[in-house]
Design a protein around this motif. Structure first.
Motif, mmCIF file in Angstrom:
data_model
loop_
_atom_site.group_PDB
_atom_site.id
_atom_site.type_symbol
_atom_site.label_atom_id
_atom_site.label_comp_id
_atom_site.label_asym_id
_atom_site.label_seq_id
_atom_site.Cartn_x
_atom_site.Cartn_y
_atom_site.Cartn_z
ATOM 1 N N VAL A 208 0.872 -1.163 0.000
ATOM 2 C CA VAL A 208 0.000 0.000 0.000
ATOM 3 C C VAL A 208 0.914 1.219 0.000
ATOM 4 C CG1 VAL A 208 -1.735 1.316 1.262
ATOM 5 C CG2 VAL A 208 -1.846 -1.175 1.235
ATOM 6 N N VAL A 209 0.736 2.081 -0.991
ATOM 7 C CA VAL A 209 1.584 3.255 -1.137
ATOM 8 C C VAL A 209 0.815 4.485 -0.670
ATOM 9 C CG1 VAL A 209 2.898 4.676 -2.764
ATOM 10 C CG2 VAL A 209 2.741 2.207 -3.118
ATOM 11 N N GLN A 210 1.419 5.264 0.202
ATOM 12 C CA GLN A 210 0.846 6.528 0.636
ATOM 13 C C GLN A 210 1.335 7.612 -0.333
ATOM 14 O OE1 GLN A 210 -1.211 6.889 3.527
ATOM 15 N NE2 GLN A 210 -1.206 4.686 3.221
ATOM 16 N N PRO B 149 -1.599 23.772 -2.852
ATOM 17 C CA PRO B 149 -1.395 25.186 -2.529
ATOM 18 C C PRO B 149 -2.697 25.879 -2.128
ATOM 19 C CG PRO B 149 -1.542 24.919 -4.880
ATOM 20 C CD PRO B 149 -1.658 23.539 -4.282
ATOM 21 N N SER B 150 -2.591 26.871 -1.304
ATOM 22 C CA SER B 150 -3.659 27.828 -1.029
ATOM 23 C C SER B 150 -4.992 27.162 -0.698
ATOM 24 C CB SER B 150 -3.783 28.776 -2.214
ATOM 25 O OG SER B 150 -4.477 29.938 -1.838
ATOM 26 N N ASP B 151 -6.081 27.659 -1.254
ATOM 27 C CA ASP B 151 -7.434 27.153 -1.030
ATOM 28 C C ASP B 151 -7.735 26.136 -2.133
ATOM 29 O OD1 ASP B 151 -10.114 26.839 -0.312
ATOM 30 O OD2 ASP B 151 -10.743 28.653 -1.358
ATOM 31 N N TRP B 152 -7.892 24.854 -1.786
ATOM 32 C CA TRP B 152 -8.045 23.807 -2.790
ATOM 33 C C TRP B 152 -9.230 22.906 -2.478
ATOM 34 C CZ3 TRP B 152 -7.507 18.693 -1.157
ATOM 35 C CH2 TRP B 152 -6.940 18.506 0.111
ATOM 36 N N ARG B 153 -9.699 22.252 -3.549
ATOM 37 C CA ARG B 153 -10.782 21.265 -3.423
ATOM 38 C C ARG B 153 -10.609 20.245 -4.541
ATOM 39 N NH1 ARG B 153 -16.040 20.687 -5.617
ATOM 40 N NH2 ARG B 153 -15.790 22.651 -6.731
ATOM 41 N N ILE B 154 -10.569 18.981 -4.181
ATOM 42 C CA ILE B 154 -10.521 17.934 -5.202
ATOM 43 C C ILE B 154 -11.940 17.731 -5.709
ATOM 44 C CG2 ILE B 154 -10.099 15.488 -5.647
ATOM 45 C CD1 ILE B 154 -7.646 15.676 -3.870
ATOM 46 N N VAL B 155 -12.117 17.964 -7.007
ATOM 47 C CA VAL B 155 -13.432 17.900 -7.642
ATOM 48 C C VAL B 155 -13.817 16.446 -7.912
ATOM 49 C CG1 VAL B 155 -14.791 18.666 -9.632
ATOM 50 C CG2 VAL B 155 -13.045 20.175 -8.664
ATOM 51 N N THR B 156 -12.886 15.684 -8.501
ATOM 52 C CA THR B 156 -13.109 14.257 -8.746
ATOM 53 C C THR B 156 -11.791 13.520 -8.507
ATOM 54 O OG1 THR B 156 -12.575 14.419 -11.101
ATOM 55 C CG2 THR B 156 -14.897 14.620 -10.505
ATOM 56 N N SER B 157 -11.902 12.253 -8.130
ATOM 57 C CA SER B 157 -10.708 11.416 -7.980
ATOM 58 C C SER B 157 -11.099 9.962 -8.185
ATOM 59 C CB SER B 157 -10.049 11.604 -6.611
ATOM 60 O OG SER B 157 -10.887 11.126 -5.596
ATOM 61 N N ALA C 144 -4.467 21.458 5.920
ATOM 62 C CA ALA C 144 -4.928 22.476 4.973
ATOM 63 C C ALA C 144 -4.192 22.448 3.645
ATOM 64 C CB ALA C 144 -4.785 23.863 5.601
ATOM 65 N N GLN C 145 -3.014 21.809 3.599
ATOM 66 C CA GLN C 145 -2.227 21.835 2.368
ATOM 67 C C GLN C 145 -1.771 20.458 1.886
ATOM 68 O OE1 GLN C 145 0.368 25.168 2.003
ATOM 69 N NE2 GLN C 145 -1.558 26.248 2.077
ATOM 70 N N THR C 146 -2.466 19.387 2.331
ATOM 71 C CA THR C 146 -2.014 18.042 1.969
ATOM 72 C C THR C 146 -3.183 17.093 1.734
ATOM 73 O OG1 THR C 146 -0.132 18.388 3.440
ATOM 74 C CG2 THR C 146 -0.477 16.156 2.629
ATOM 75 N N ALA C 147 -3.164 16.414 0.583
ATOM 76 C CA ALA C 147 -4.090 15.313 0.297
ATOM 77 C C ALA C 147 -3.272 14.029 0.265
ATOM 78 C CB ALA C 147 -4.789 15.518 -1.037
#
Length: 107
Positions: free
Chosen positions: A57-59, A65-73, A82-85
């Motif tokens: 399992v790979v992390q 950066p800044s203000d972000w939102r993942i729309v699709t994945s 606040a700055q890491t997915a």
């Protein structure tokens, strides 16, 4: 489009050897668009390869950066701060796995 190789740290599952395993992956920016003003959207594809005889399992830690939102994945992710997915990606023995995501960033 940008493409570069990165090293991911993985930990083996199902083995008495639980030390880190270093694997090479490829991260490609597949799209970039200025939505307007200070809003941008990008898409990425991350390909991971496992050359070992056991599943891992790979992390995948993606700085944002800044203000972000993942729309699709293509896989679930954890918003670690606040700055890491972070994507936890299972990769079969002698196999390959891909993660794709589309992110919207506001500066």
């Amino acid at each position: 489009m940008f493409s570069f190789f990165v090293i991911f740290v993985a930990f083996c599952k199902g083995s008495s050897n639980r030390g880190p395993v270093y694997k090479v992956g490829q991260r490609v920016q597949t799209n970039y668009e200025v939505i307007g003003g200070n809003v941008y959207e990008s898409e990425y594809r991350i390909t991971l390869r496992n050359h070992k005889e056991q599943d891992i399992v790979v992390q995948v830690v993606e700085p944002m950066p800044s203000d972000w939102r993942i729309v699709t994945s293509s896989m679930p992710f954890e918003k670690r701060d606040a700055q890491t997915a972070v994507f936890s990606v299972p990769v079969k023995a002698n196999g390959e796995a891909q993660v794709t995501y589309h992110v919207r960033v506001r500066y």
